[in-house]
Design a protein around this motif. Structure first.
Motif, short mmCIF file in Angstrom:
data_model
loop_
_atom_site.label_atom_id
_atom_site.label_comp_id
_atom_site.label_asym_id
_atom_site.label_seq_id
_atom_site.Cartn_x
_atom_site.Cartn_y
_atom_site.Cartn_z
N UNK A 14 1.20 -1.35 -0.18
CA UNK A 14 0.45 -0.06 -0.22
C UNK A 14 0.67 1.23 0.01
N UNK A 15 0.82 2.03 -1.34
CA UNK A 15 1.63 3.58 -0.87
C UNK A 15 1.32 4.64 -0.68
N UNK A 16 -0.17 4.65 -0.50
CA UNK A 16 -0.86 5.77 0.29
C UNK A 16 -2.01 5.41 0.66
N UNK A 17 -2.40 6.79 2.30
CA UNK A 17 -3.59 6.06 2.51
C UNK A 17 -4.57 7.96 2.45
N UNK A 18 -5.84 7.85 1.80
CA UNK A 18 -6.34 9.25 2.73
C UNK A 18 -7.47 9.35 3.39
N UNK A 19 -7.68 9.33 4.68
CA UNK A 19 -8.74 9.49 5.08
C UNK A 19 -9.43 10.97 5.05
N UNK A 20 -10.59 10.43 4.31
CA UNK A 20 -11.51 11.85 4.79
C UNK A 20 -12.35 11.83 5.86
N UNK A 21 -12.08 12.98 6.58
CA UNK A 21 -12.90 12.87 7.98
C UNK A 21 -12.83 14.44 8.48
N UNK A 22 -14.41 15.02 9.16
CA UNK A 22 -13.79 16.57 9.65
C UNK A 22 -14.09 15.93 11.44
N UNK A 56 -1.13 15.47 15.51
CA UNK A 56 -1.46 14.81 14.46
C UNK A 56 -2.57 14.31 13.69
N UNK A 57 -2.64 14.47 12.41
CA UNK A 57 -3.98 13.31 11.40
C UNK A 57 -3.89 12.88 11.72
N UNK A 58 -5.32 11.52 11.08
CA UNK A 58 -5.59 10.71 12.04
C UNK A 58 -5.01 9.55 10.26
N UNK A 59 -4.87 9.69 9.07
CA UNK A 59 -4.32 9.04 8.41
C UNK A 59 -2.66 8.49 8.78
N UNK A 60 -2.43 9.30 8.82
CA UNK A 60 -0.88 8.19 9.18
C UNK A 60 -0.68 8.01 10.67
N UNK A 61 -1.57 7.73 11.23
CA UNK A 61 -1.95 7.05 12.77
C UNK A 61 -2.63 5.39 12.07
N UNK A 62 -3.73 5.80 10.65
CA UNK A 62 -4.11 4.29 10.47
C UNK A 62 -3.12 3.94 9.81
N UNK A 63 -2.29 4.05 9.34
CA UNK A 63 -0.81 3.41 8.21
C UNK A 63 -0.57 2.42 9.99
N UNK A 64 0.12 3.39 10.73
CA UNK A 64 1.00 3.03 11.31
C UNK A 64 -0.05 1.41 12.05
N UNK A 65 -1.02 1.16 12.81
CA UNK A 65 -2.21 0.82 13.19
C UNK A 65 -2.39 -0.89 12.53
N UNK A 97 -0.08 -1.40 10.88
CA UNK A 97 0.80 -2.37 10.39
C UNK A 97 1.55 -2.07 8.03
N UNK A 98 1.04 -0.79 8.09
CA UNK A 98 1.09 0.07 6.65
C UNK A 98 3.13 0.03 6.34
N UNK A 99 3.93 -0.56 6.10
CA UNK A 99 5.58 0.01 6.68
C UNK A 99 5.74 0.79 5.71
N UNK A 100 5.34 0.74 4.55
CA UNK A 100 6.12 1.58 3.24
C UNK A 100 4.98 2.70 2.56
N UNK A 101 3.54 2.98 3.50
CA UNK A 101 2.81 3.96 3.32
C UNK A 101 2.90 5.40 4.01
N UNK A 102 2.16 6.63 3.73
CA UNK A 102 2.12 8.16 4.59
C UNK A 102 0.84 7.90 4.19
N UNK A 103 0.06 8.81 4.71
CA UNK A 103 -1.23 9.16 4.25
C UNK A 103 -1.44 11.09 5.12
#
Ligand code: COA
Length: 335
Positions: free
Chosen positions: A82-90, A97-106, A108-114
């Motif tokens: 997975x290269x990228x996670x976009x999290x639409x949220x308000x 910080x943003x939620x998308x990078x926390x999602x990548x971490x939780x 286990x997406x080792x090569x993605x950013x968000x």
């Protein structure tokens, strides 16, 4: 301006969908015990019977991580692909910080950013169209687009016209590349009008009006909305952009198998369907059980209707939300 040649580009197709709602149900009967309302009023005015509530210690990143993990399992792919996670949220976990990078971490997406994208209830549409560009241009191979919210954190349960509508949950899709020109994300008409900020917003807690006791006492840290104004603009915004995206792609109703509207109010959905002369049997709805989960509603619908979607189905996603933001996106289902 140099332009990408559309003909040389691949298509971004949806290859998996998932959703998540918490277990706790807040029914209309529960609301009757909290405020002066009743089940009959809520159902007849909104179509909502119940909504879901996240526990105190979980928020948007938890929803997103569950969705990402499920997508990876269903599709049987390596998390590192997975290269990228976009999290639409308000309703991100934090302002920083943003939620998308926390999602990548939780997840286990080792090569993605968000990154997060906030377009309120139109967030999933904006994010899906954004994510598709990374695939179409060949920059990335796998992008996950999430729409998730924990709106109950921002409900004033003394405001009976607003708090009855919103709930928690969300979903997401995996975007991958395809050479099949007939499938995938094809076109979108997306709009915005900042005038809307006066009619739907959380007044305090941002940089303009940081939280203080006075603002909290005035309930300014909760969602405020002018329901009637939004109702009319939502119906008009969704119907107009559905017609626009259909006209410029030379589509008739026979070319469209499903309309997937943002679930704001069943009366809004009925009005939109009637304005574009589309039968309600082919309009996805689940507002009765989940209420309005803002950016979460459209992926939650796709997730619930996944079994009924067939390869090649013409689908229009349409949304309206705070900002104001609105639009319609045309795609062809790919599996
Ligand atoms: N239970 C019982 N009565 C209620 C009530 C509730 N939960 N909420 C409002 N009422 C009452 C009002 O006090 C009013 O009473 P009155 O006639 O004695 O003054 C009456 O019901 C009508 O209120 P009104 O606000 O005119 O209702 P409405 O038909 O506009 O419905 C909404 C209110 C919020 C459901 C509707 O306007 C709506 O859904 N708007 C769009 C909101 C939206 O989609 N927001 C998200 C955008 S993405």
């Amino acid at each position: 301006m140099p332009r990408f040649n559309e003909d040389l580009m691949t298509k971004a197709i949806i290859t998996a969908v998932s959703g998540y709602v918490p277990d706790e149900i807040l029914s209309n009967a529960d609301l009757e015990k909290m405020m002066d309302t009743n089940d009959e009023w809520i159902q007849s005015r909104t179509g909502i019977r119940e909504r879901r509530v996240m526990p105190d210690d979980r928020a948007v990143s938890y929803i997103g991580a569950q969705v990402v993990k499920d997508i990876i399992e269903k599709r049987n792919i390596d998390p590192s692909s997975i290269d990228l996670v976009i999290c639409a949220t308000c309703t991100a976990d934090y302002i920083l910080p943003d939620s998308a990078n926390t999602i990548c971490y939780m997840a286990g997406l080792s090569k993605a950013y968000g990154f997060d994208l906030n377009a309120a209830c139109s967030g999933f549409l904006y994010a899906l169209f954004t994510g598709a560009q990374f695939i179409k241009t060949g920059v990335y191979k796998r992008v996950i687009v999430i729409g998730a919210e924990k709106l109950t954190s921002y409900m004033n349960y003394e405001d009976r016209t607003t708090s009855i509508i919103f709930g928690d949950g969300g979903g997401g899709v995996l975007l991958e590349a395809s050479e099949d020109e007939q499938l995938g994300i094809i076109d979108a008409v997306l709009r915005g009008d900042g005038e809307g900020k006066d009619f739907l917003r959380i007044n305090a807690g941002g940089s303009l009006k940081p939280l203080n006791q006075e603002r909290m006492d005035g309930r300014e840290h909760y969602v405020y909305q002018d329901g009637k104004k939004i109702f009319k603009r939502a119906v008009n915004g969704m119907a107009t952009t559905i017609k626009e995206v259909m006209a410029r792609n030379h589509l008739t109703n026979d070319d469209i198998r499903w309309i997937v509207p943002h679930q704001a109010n069943l009366r809004i959905i009925n009005s939109v369907a009637s304005l574009v002369d589309f039968p309600m049997e082919r309009v996805m709805t689940n507002i009765d059980r989940f209420g309005n989960t803002s950016a979460g509603t459209i992926p939650l619908c796709l997730w619930e209707y996944e079994d009924q979607l067939k390869k090649g189905d013409g689908v229009i996603l349409t949304a309206f939300g705070g900002g104001f933001t609105w639009g319609s996106l045309y795609l062809k289902w790919a599996y």
